[in-house]
Motif scaffolding. Structure first.
Motif, PDB file in Angstrom:
ATOM      1  N   SER A  46       8.799  -8.261   8.366  1.00 28.39           N
ATOM      2  CA  SER A  46       8.087  -8.244   7.085  1.00 28.39           C
ATOM      3  C   SER A  46       6.588  -8.256   7.319  1.00 28.39           C
ATOM      4  N   ALA A  47       5.876  -7.610   6.436  1.00 29.95           N
ATOM      5  CA  ALA A  47       4.418  -7.586   6.514  1.00 29.95           C
ATOM      6  C   ALA A  47       3.855  -7.540   5.107  1.00 29.95           C
ATOM      7  N   CYS A  48       2.610  -7.949   4.977  1.00 30.32           N
ATOM      8  CA  CYS A  48       1.947  -7.987   3.681  1.00 30.32           C
ATOM      9  C   CYS A  48       0.603  -7.287   3.783  1.00 30.32           C
ATOM     10  N   ILE A  49       0.328  -6.415   2.842  1.00 29.94           N
ATOM     11  CA  ILE A  49      -0.954  -5.722   2.765  1.00 29.94           C
ATOM     12  C   ILE A  49      -1.652  -6.199   1.503  1.00 29.94           C
ATOM     13  N   VAL A  50      -2.854  -6.714   1.644  1.00 29.99           N
ATOM     14  CA  VAL A  50      -3.633  -7.191   0.502  1.00 29.99           C
ATOM     15  C   VAL A  50      -4.631  -6.103   0.121  1.00 29.99           C
ATOM     16  N   GLY A  51      -4.445  -5.546  -1.072  1.00 24.54           N
ATOM     17  CA  GLY A  51      -5.258  -4.415  -1.495  1.00 24.54           C
ATOM     18  C   GLY A  51      -4.429  -3.148  -1.497  1.00 24.54           C
ATOM     19  N   ALA A  52      -4.871  -2.146  -2.273  1.00 21.15           N
ATOM     20  CA  ALA A  52      -4.052  -0.944  -2.427  1.00 21.15           C
ATOM     21  C   ALA A  52      -4.875   0.334  -2.352  1.00 21.15           C
ATOM     22  N   GLY A  53      -6.019   0.297  -1.692  1.00 20.96           N
ATOM     23  CA  GLY A  53      -6.867   1.478  -1.577  1.00 20.96           C
ATOM     24  C   GLY A  53      -6.458   2.373  -0.414  1.00 20.96           C
ATOM     25  N   PRO A  74      -0.344   3.792  -1.535  1.00 16.75           N
ATOM     26  CA  PRO A  74       0.407   3.206  -0.416  1.00 16.75           C
ATOM     27  C   PRO A  74       1.917   3.232  -0.629  1.00 16.75           C
ATOM     28  N   LEU A  75       2.385   3.150  -1.876  1.00 16.78           N
ATOM     29  CA  LEU A  75       3.826   3.240  -2.133  1.00 16.78           C
ATOM     30  C   LEU A  75       4.345   4.639  -1.802  1.00 16.78           C
ATOM     31  N   GLU A  76       3.539   5.631  -2.091  1.00 14.61           N
ATOM     32  CA  GLU A  76       3.905   7.016  -1.776  1.00 14.61           C
ATOM     33  C   GLU A  76       4.022   7.204  -0.266  1.00 14.61           C
ATOM     34  N   VAL A  77       3.064   6.637   0.472  1.00 17.66           N
ATOM     35  CA  VAL A  77       3.099   6.726   1.933  1.00 17.66           C
ATOM     36  C   VAL A  77       4.333   6.004   2.471  1.00 17.66           C
ATOM     37  N   ALA A  78       4.624   4.844   1.912  1.00 16.26           N
ATOM     38  CA  ALA A  78       5.794   4.080   2.348  1.00 16.26           C
ATOM     39  C   ALA A  78       7.072   4.894   2.173  1.00 16.26           C
ATOM     40  N   GLU A  79       7.204   5.561   1.044  1.00 16.91           N
ATOM     41  CA  GLU A  79       8.397   6.374   0.791  1.00 16.91           C
ATOM     42  C   GLU A  79       8.522   7.501   1.811  1.00 16.91           C
ATOM     43  N   LYS A  80       7.401   8.151   2.133  1.00 18.38           N
ATOM     44  CA  LYS A  80       7.413   9.247   3.116  1.00 18.38           C
ATOM     45  C   LYS A  80       7.844   8.758   4.493  1.00 18.38           C
ATOM     46  N   ALA A 129      -5.209   0.751   2.753  1.00 18.16           N
ATOM     47  CA  ALA A 129      -3.854   0.229   2.614  1.00 18.16           C
ATOM     48  C   ALA A 129      -2.817   1.286   2.976  1.00 18.16           C
ATOM     49  N   SER A 130      -3.097   2.529   2.662  1.00 17.79           N
ATOM     50  CA  SER A 130      -2.169   3.607   3.012  1.00 17.79           C
ATOM     51  C   SER A 130      -2.061   3.756   4.525  1.00 17.79           C
ATOM     52  N   SER A 131      -3.210   3.691   5.218  1.00 19.50           N
ATOM     53  CA  SER A 131      -3.182   3.746   6.681  1.00 19.50           C
ATOM     54  C   SER A 131      -2.476   2.521   7.251  1.00 19.50           C
ATOM     55  N   ALA A 132      -2.646   1.371   6.591  1.00 19.18           N
ATOM     56  CA  ALA A 132      -1.984   0.153   7.046  1.00 19.18           C
ATOM     57  C   ALA A 132      -0.466   0.283   6.954  1.00 19.18           C
ATOM     58  N   VAL A 133       0.037   0.916   5.897  1.00 22.74           N
ATOM     59  CA  VAL A 133       1.485   1.159   5.773  1.00 22.74           C
ATOM     60  C   VAL A 133       1.973   1.959   6.972  1.00 22.74           C
TER      61      VAL A 133
END
Length: 277
Positions: free
Chosen positions: A123-130, A161-167, A133-137
């Motif tokens: 599990s991991a947590c990303i604070v922020g959604a800019g 970032p949710l879009e990147v996660a899905e990909k 955050a997408s690169s962090a995913v």
């Protein structure tokens, strides 16, 4: 020998450490015909500037707001950069085709590894959604993480970032910035909020006991940040954005020159600049 040119582009650009890092690499590698500069360019000015580049150009480092703007102008974009939706590095092939890559993800992975994060993460947590955050995913996915919580001001802000996660086949959930228990229990925490916003978030961060994982706060000046201080005071490891910046620049040097980057010399140069600020 012909001159090779490279530069960092964006707006604002005056604060960038990239010239110091890249020039230190060239000096250590003996690349006397390589020159690295900085250009203040916004979205409106970039296209015309880019189209006029001559054969002496070997590489570009891109900061905001150009990481998306450049993508349709390139001959090729790597799958990772396509998935993240951001290019921060442009290189040229022998036949002058342009290739867009993303070394921010590499920098994030190396920074996380420096504080003991290794695959597989549960599990991991990303604070922020800019954008970061997408690169962090993508970085967390590379470290084997398949469950990520993105904490944002609102669910609407977390779309990218949710879009990147899905990909990348990562299960992602959106939470609010006040979900401190999630932050405390994550095996790795990446704070991607910009400096002032990160400071405000950290003011309300309730740290009780020892956090379960290390923290990477992408801010690097001034360091340590309030969040990092809280983390280390509670007995957990933390690392700042300079480590990410250093390694993404080192990967850029490798891509642009074909040579392994002298990370130690680049680190000294970057720390010297930061110490003078």
């Amino acid at each position: 020998m012909p001159e090779h040119r490279a530069a960092v582009l964006g707006s604002p650009i005056a604060h960038s450490l990239s010239p110091a890092l890249h020039c230190a690499a060239y000096e250590a590698l003996g690349l006397r015909d390589w020159h690295y500069g900085a250009f203040e360019l916004d979205e409106d000015a970039f296209g015309a500037w880019f189209s006029e580049l001559g054969p002496q150009w070997s590489g570009l480092s891109l900061t905001m707001p150009l990481k998306r703007v450049v993508m349709p102008l390139l001959s090729e974009v790597t799958p990772l950069a396509e998935a993240v939706g951001a290019v921060n590095t442009v290189t040229w092939t022998a036949d002058r085709r342009t290739v867009g890559t993303n070394t921010d993800v590499y920098g994030l992975v190396q920074a996380l590894r420096s504080v003991g994060v290794s695959a597989p993460l549960e599990s991991a947590c990303i604070v922020g959604a800019g954008a970061t955050a997408s690169s962090a995913v993508a970085a967390l996915a590379e470290l084997g993480c398949r469950n990520v919580t993105v904490l944002a001001r609102s669910a609407e802000r977390a779309g990218q970032p949710l879009e990147v996660a899905e990909k990348l086949s990562v299960q992602a959930r959106v939470g609010t910035l006040d979900e401190h228990a999630v932050v405390m229990s994550a095996q790795a925490v990446v704070v991607t909020l910009p400096g002032p916003a990160a400071g405000e978030w950290a003011k309300g961060l309730h740290v009780s006991g020892r956090p379960d994982g290390p923290m990477l706060d992408v801010s690097y000046h001034p360091w340590p940040t309030r969040a990092a201080q809280l983390w280390t005071s509670a007995g957990a490891a933390s690392v700042g954005g300079f480590e990410m910046l250093l390694h993404q620049a080192a990967e850029q040097v490798r891509l642009m020159t074909g040579l392994q980057a002298p990370v130690d010399e680049m680190r000294v140069a970057g720390e010297k600049v930061l110490a003078s600020r």
